[in-house]
Design a protein around this motif. Structure first.
Motif, PDB file in Angstrom:
ATOM      1  N   GLN A 131      11.091   3.491  97.152  1.00 27.46           N
ATOM      2  CA  GLN A 131      12.321   2.833  96.737  1.00 27.46           C
ATOM      3  C   GLN A 131      12.811   1.953  97.887  1.00 27.46           C
ATOM      4  O   GLN A 131      13.781   2.261  98.563  1.00 27.46           O
ATOM      5  N   PRO A 132      12.127   0.806  98.117  1.00 33.52           N
ATOM      6  CA  PRO A 132      12.420  -0.009  99.300  1.00 33.52           C
ATOM      7  C   PRO A 132      13.786  -0.689  99.226  1.00 33.52           C
ATOM      8  O   PRO A 132      14.323  -0.929  98.141  1.00 33.52           O
ATOM      9  N   LEU A 133      14.315  -0.984 100.401  1.00 22.63           N
ATOM     10  CA  LEU A 133      15.553  -1.729 100.518  1.00 22.63           C
ATOM     11  C   LEU A 133      15.276  -3.188 100.169  1.00 22.63           C
ATOM     12  O   LEU A 133      14.444  -3.839 100.783  1.00 22.63           O
ATOM     13  N   ARG A 134      15.992  -3.698  99.172  1.00 22.39           N
ATOM     14  CA  ARG A 134      15.793  -5.083  98.739  1.00 22.39           C
ATOM     15  C   ARG A 134      16.677  -6.015  99.567  1.00 22.39           C
ATOM     16  O   ARG A 134      17.900  -5.820  99.650  1.00 22.39           O
ATOM     17  N   VAL A 135      16.066  -7.024 100.196  1.00 22.20           N
ATOM     18  CA  VAL A 135      16.809  -7.910 101.085  1.00 22.20           C
ATOM     19  C   VAL A 135      16.564  -9.375 100.726  1.00 22.20           C
ATOM     20  O   VAL A 135      15.501  -9.743 100.233  1.00 22.20           O
ATOM     21  N   VAL A 136      17.577 -10.181 101.009  1.00 24.44           N
ATOM     22  CA  VAL A 136      17.456 -11.635 100.971  1.00 24.44           C
ATOM     23  C   VAL A 136      17.450 -12.129 102.411  1.00 24.44           C
ATOM     24  O   VAL A 136      18.246 -11.669 103.234  1.00 24.44           O
TER      25      VAL A 136
ATOM     26  N   VAL B 248      15.047  -0.244 112.772  1.00 28.52           N
ATOM     27  CA  VAL B 248      16.279   0.434 113.191  1.00 28.52           C
ATOM     28  C   VAL B 248      17.401   0.166 112.187  1.00 28.52           C
ATOM     29  O   VAL B 248      18.200   1.064 111.881  1.00 28.52           O
ATOM     30  N   PHE B 249      17.473  -1.046 111.666  1.00 32.88           N
ATOM     31  CA  PHE B 249      18.491  -1.403 110.670  1.00 32.88           C
ATOM     32  C   PHE B 249      18.347  -0.547 109.423  1.00 32.88           C
ATOM     33  O   PHE B 249      19.323   0.035 108.922  1.00 32.88           O
ATOM     34  N   VAL B 250      17.137  -0.462 108.898  1.00 35.86           N
ATOM     35  CA  VAL B 250      16.893   0.334 107.688  1.00 35.86           C
ATOM     36  C   VAL B 250      17.184   1.806 107.948  1.00 35.86           C
ATOM     37  O   VAL B 250      17.798   2.497 107.119  1.00 35.86           O
ATOM     38  N   GLN B 251      16.762   2.301 109.099  1.00 32.02           N
ATOM     39  CA  GLN B 251      17.006   3.693 109.460  1.00 32.02           C
ATOM     40  C   GLN B 251      18.502   3.972 109.585  1.00 32.02           C
ATOM     41  O   GLN B 251      18.991   5.028 109.157  1.00 32.02           O
ATOM     42  N   ALA B 252      19.250   3.032 110.158  1.00 28.75           N
ATOM     43  CA  ALA B 252      20.697   3.213 110.289  1.00 28.75           C
ATOM     44  C   ALA B 252      21.360   3.276 108.922  1.00 28.75           C
ATOM     45  O   ALA B 252      22.248   4.113 108.685  1.00 28.75           O
ATOM     46  N   LEU B 253      20.953   2.407 108.008  1.00 28.60           N
ATOM     47  CA  LEU B 253      21.514   2.439 106.663  1.00 28.60           C
ATOM     48  C   LEU B 253      21.182   3.748 105.955  1.00 28.60           C
ATOM     49  O   LEU B 253      21.961   4.248 105.144  1.00 28.60           O
ATOM     50  N   ARG B 254      20.028   4.302 106.268  1.00 29.96           N
ATOM     51  CA  ARG B 254      19.602   5.541 105.625  1.00 29.96           C
ATOM     52  C   ARG B 254      20.360   6.751 106.176  1.00 29.96           C
ATOM     53  O   ARG B 254      20.715   7.663 105.434  1.00 29.96           O
ATOM     54  N   THR B 255      20.625   6.741 107.490  1.00 27.94           N
ATOM     55  CA  THR B 255      21.180   7.936 108.149  1.00 27.94           C
ATOM     56  C   THR B 255      22.674   7.842 108.442  1.00 27.94           C
ATOM     57  O   THR B 255      23.333   8.864 108.660  1.00 27.94           O
ATOM     58  N   GLY B 256      23.195   6.601 108.526  1.00 26.61           N
ATOM     59  CA  GLY B 256      24.586   6.426 108.917  1.00 26.61           C
ATOM     60  C   GLY B 256      24.805   6.485 110.414  1.00 26.61           C
ATOM     61  O   GLY B 256      25.949   6.431 110.878  1.00 26.61           O
ATOM     62  N   GLN B 257      23.716   6.583 111.202  1.00 27.67           N
ATOM     63  CA  GLN B 257      23.839   6.618 112.659  1.00 27.67           C
ATOM     64  C   GLN B 257      24.007   5.202 113.192  1.00 27.67           C
ATOM     65  O   GLN B 257      23.219   4.304 112.886  1.00 27.67           O
ATOM     66  N   ARG B 258      25.045   4.992 114.019  1.00 23.95           N
ATOM     67  CA  ARG B 258      25.347   3.668 114.551  1.00 23.95           C
ATOM     68  C   ARG B 258      24.188   3.174 115.411  1.00 23.95           C
ATOM     69  O   ARG B 258      23.807   3.817 116.393  1.00 23.95           O
TER      70      ARG B 258
ATOM     71  N   ALA C  20      21.587 -13.027  96.449  1.00 29.41           N
ATOM     72  CA  ALA C  20      21.535 -11.566  96.520  1.00 29.41           C
ATOM     73  C   ALA C  20      22.104 -10.949  95.253  1.00 29.41           C
ATOM     74  O   ALA C  20      21.556  -9.974  94.724  1.00 29.41           O
ATOM     75  N   ARG C  21      23.184 -11.510  94.741  1.00 28.66           N
ATOM     76  CA  ARG C  21      23.783 -10.989  93.500  1.00 28.66           C
ATOM     77  C   ARG C  21      22.814 -11.155  92.328  1.00 28.66           C
ATOM     78  O   ARG C  21      22.624 -10.231  91.529  1.00 28.66           O
ATOM     79  N   GLN C  22      22.187 -12.309  92.251  1.00 28.89           N
ATOM     80  CA  GLN C  22      21.288 -12.586  91.132  1.00 28.89           C
ATOM     81  C   GLN C  22      20.041 -11.707  91.162  1.00 28.89           C
ATOM     82  O   GLN C  22      19.503 -11.349  90.108  1.00 28.89           O
ATOM     83  N   THR C  23      19.581 -11.368  92.355  1.00 25.53           N
ATOM     84  CA  THR C  23      18.324 -10.630  92.490  1.00 25.53           C
ATOM     85  C   THR C  23      18.521  -9.127  92.664  1.00 25.53           C
ATOM     86  O   THR C  23      17.538  -8.389  92.751  1.00 25.53           O
ATOM     87  N   GLY C  24      19.766  -8.693  92.776  1.00 26.24           N
ATOM     88  CA  GLY C  24      20.024  -7.275  93.003  1.00 26.24           C
ATOM     89  C   GLY C  24      19.679  -6.824  94.411  1.00 26.24           C
ATOM     90  O   GLY C  24      19.411  -5.640  94.641  1.00 26.24           O
ATOM     91  N   ALA C  25      19.705  -7.760  95.362  1.00 19.04           N
ATOM     92  CA  ALA C  25      19.420  -7.401  96.757  1.00 19.04           C
ATOM     93  C   ALA C  25      20.522  -6.501  97.298  1.00 19.04           C
ATOM     94  O   ALA C  25      21.689  -6.596  96.903  1.00 19.04           O
ATOM     95  N   GLN C  26      20.165  -5.639  98.229  1.00 19.46           N
ATOM     96  CA  GLN C  26      21.101  -4.662  98.796  1.00 19.46           C
ATOM     97  C   GLN C  26      21.548  -5.003 100.204  1.00 19.46           C
ATOM     98  O   GLN C  26      22.470  -4.368 100.735  1.00 19.46           O
TER      99      GLN C  26
END
Length: 374
Positions: free
Chosen positions: A12-17, A294-304, A73-79
């Motif tokens: 379930q990958p993070l969708r990005v623009v 690191v960005f994806v991991q931070a979004l996953r864990t909430g660690q700054r 991003a809105r049109q493509t459902g990017a997160q």
């Protein structure tokens, strides 16, 4: 500061623009495509032809493109959004994304000025979305090892960086007033903050342009920073010095009570002390691939994460202070730069909610050091 988290995985990958289809935009496209837990949803650029060419070069022809990154991003459902636009567009694009509910990973510098950067800090406090700046050299395993070595040296007296190269870029860099300080030195300034784990107090900088330089502005600079720890950091650099060029990372010396650590910028650093020390490996990824991880991991864990906007602004403040010192011919204090930028940010802000946050900070340094909890 806590921020909204987003679950992601290879299944379930993070969708990005990606916003920006220039050379760095193409590098980020490659990083996104290679990441197992990230999916490229689209590419935005004011030049739609550039966006089309970029996705074709990346082997993703047919991927959605657009001129408005947030709308795409809105049109493509990017997160999430990766902002690789020019520095002058960083503030507008990132602000729009944050208030649209999109976390942002942005290229350095955080914005074109410290005042615009402070506006983005306030925006994250309102929206609760993550904004992380990709200072890609922070993810260099050799720099991480140098930091571990510095921890073995006791109190640090001096850190020096020599940077000498002679690139013929053409284009905007050769017409800037301070090309070396503004476009390149921020990497070293950010790295010394990472090495020491403390912030700058003041700087005395001299910049100049040798008679043979092909730059219109000052291609050479020497800056001496006082850090909160009492350490002096000396940056000595040139962008018109041919022969025996240093690494793009510069050549580093860290001198402490117990010895010295050396790094040529390209190879593993070396530790020179009276007693042997075991230095563990502290980083296993590098460059923009590391920043994305690191960005994806931070979004996953909430660690700054390292590079979160509150933490990153001081690197840009070092640049502005060095430029100011070179202009006025005397030392510049970082707090004075922050105070002026804060006043400019409040004066220029056109969002009432952002202005309210800015006005209620006890001090800029305190606001950056201790992000509030929602």
């Amino acid at each position: 500061m806590s921020f909204r988290t987003i679950e992601s995985s290879p299944a379930q990958p993070l969708r990005v623009v990606v916003a920006g289809a220039g050379n760095m935009g193409r590098a980020w496209l490659a990083a996104v495509i290679a990441a197992p837990d990230v999916e490229l949803a689209g590419v935005a650029d004011l030049n739609l032809t550039a966006a089309q060419d970029a996705i074709a070069a990346a082997g993703r022809s047919g991927l959605p493109i657009g001129s408005d990154a947030v709308e795409l991003a809105r049109q493509t459902g990017a997160q999430a959004l990766i902002n690789v636009t020019i520095p002058e567009a960083h503030h507008a694009v990132t602000t729009a994304a944050l208030f649209a509910g999109l976390p942002v990973l942005g290229e350095k510098p955080v914005a074109e000025s410290v005042s615009r950067a402070l506006s983005l800090v306030a925006a994250t406090e309102i929206t609760g979305e993550l904004f992380m700046v990709s200072q890609s050299r922070r993810w260099n395993p050799q720099l991480a090892r140098l930091r571990a070595m510095a921890g073995q040296l006791g109190p640090i007296g001096t850190i020096t960086t020599d940077f000498f190269r002679a690139p013929h870029f053409g284009g905007f860099r050769e017409h800037m007033a301070q090309p070396l300080l503004i476009d390149m030195a921020i990497h070293a300034f950010d790295a010394v903050r990472f090495l020491l784990g403390c912030e700058p107090v003041s700087v005395y900088c001299q910049s100049y342009n040798p008679e043979w330089s092909w730059y219109a502005g000052h291609a050479n600079a020497t800056a001496v920073f006082e850090m909160e720890s009492g350490t002096r950091y000396v940056y000595n650099g040139s962008w018109c010095s041919a022969g025996a060029e240093t690494s793009w990372n510069g050549r580093w010396r860290v001198s402490g009570q117990n010895g010295t650590a050396l790094w040529n910028g390209d190879d593993a650093p070396t530790l020179h002390t009276a007693t042997e020390s075991t230095i563990p490996d502290t980083s296993h990824y590098s460059g923009i691939d590391g920043a994305l991880h690191v960005f994806v991991q931070a979004l996953r864990t909430g660690q700054r994460p390292s590079g979160e906007v509150h933490e990153n602004v001081m690197s840009l403040a070092m640049v502005e202070a060095a430029v100011q010192s070179a202009r006025i011919g005397r030392p510049a204090r970082i707090d004075a730069v922050l105070t002026r930028a804060h006043a400019d940010a409040i004066r220029a802000e056109d969002r009432a909610d952002v202005c309210h946050v800015l006005q209620n900070w006890p001090s800029v340094r305190d606001a950056l050091a201790t992000p509030p909890e929602p």
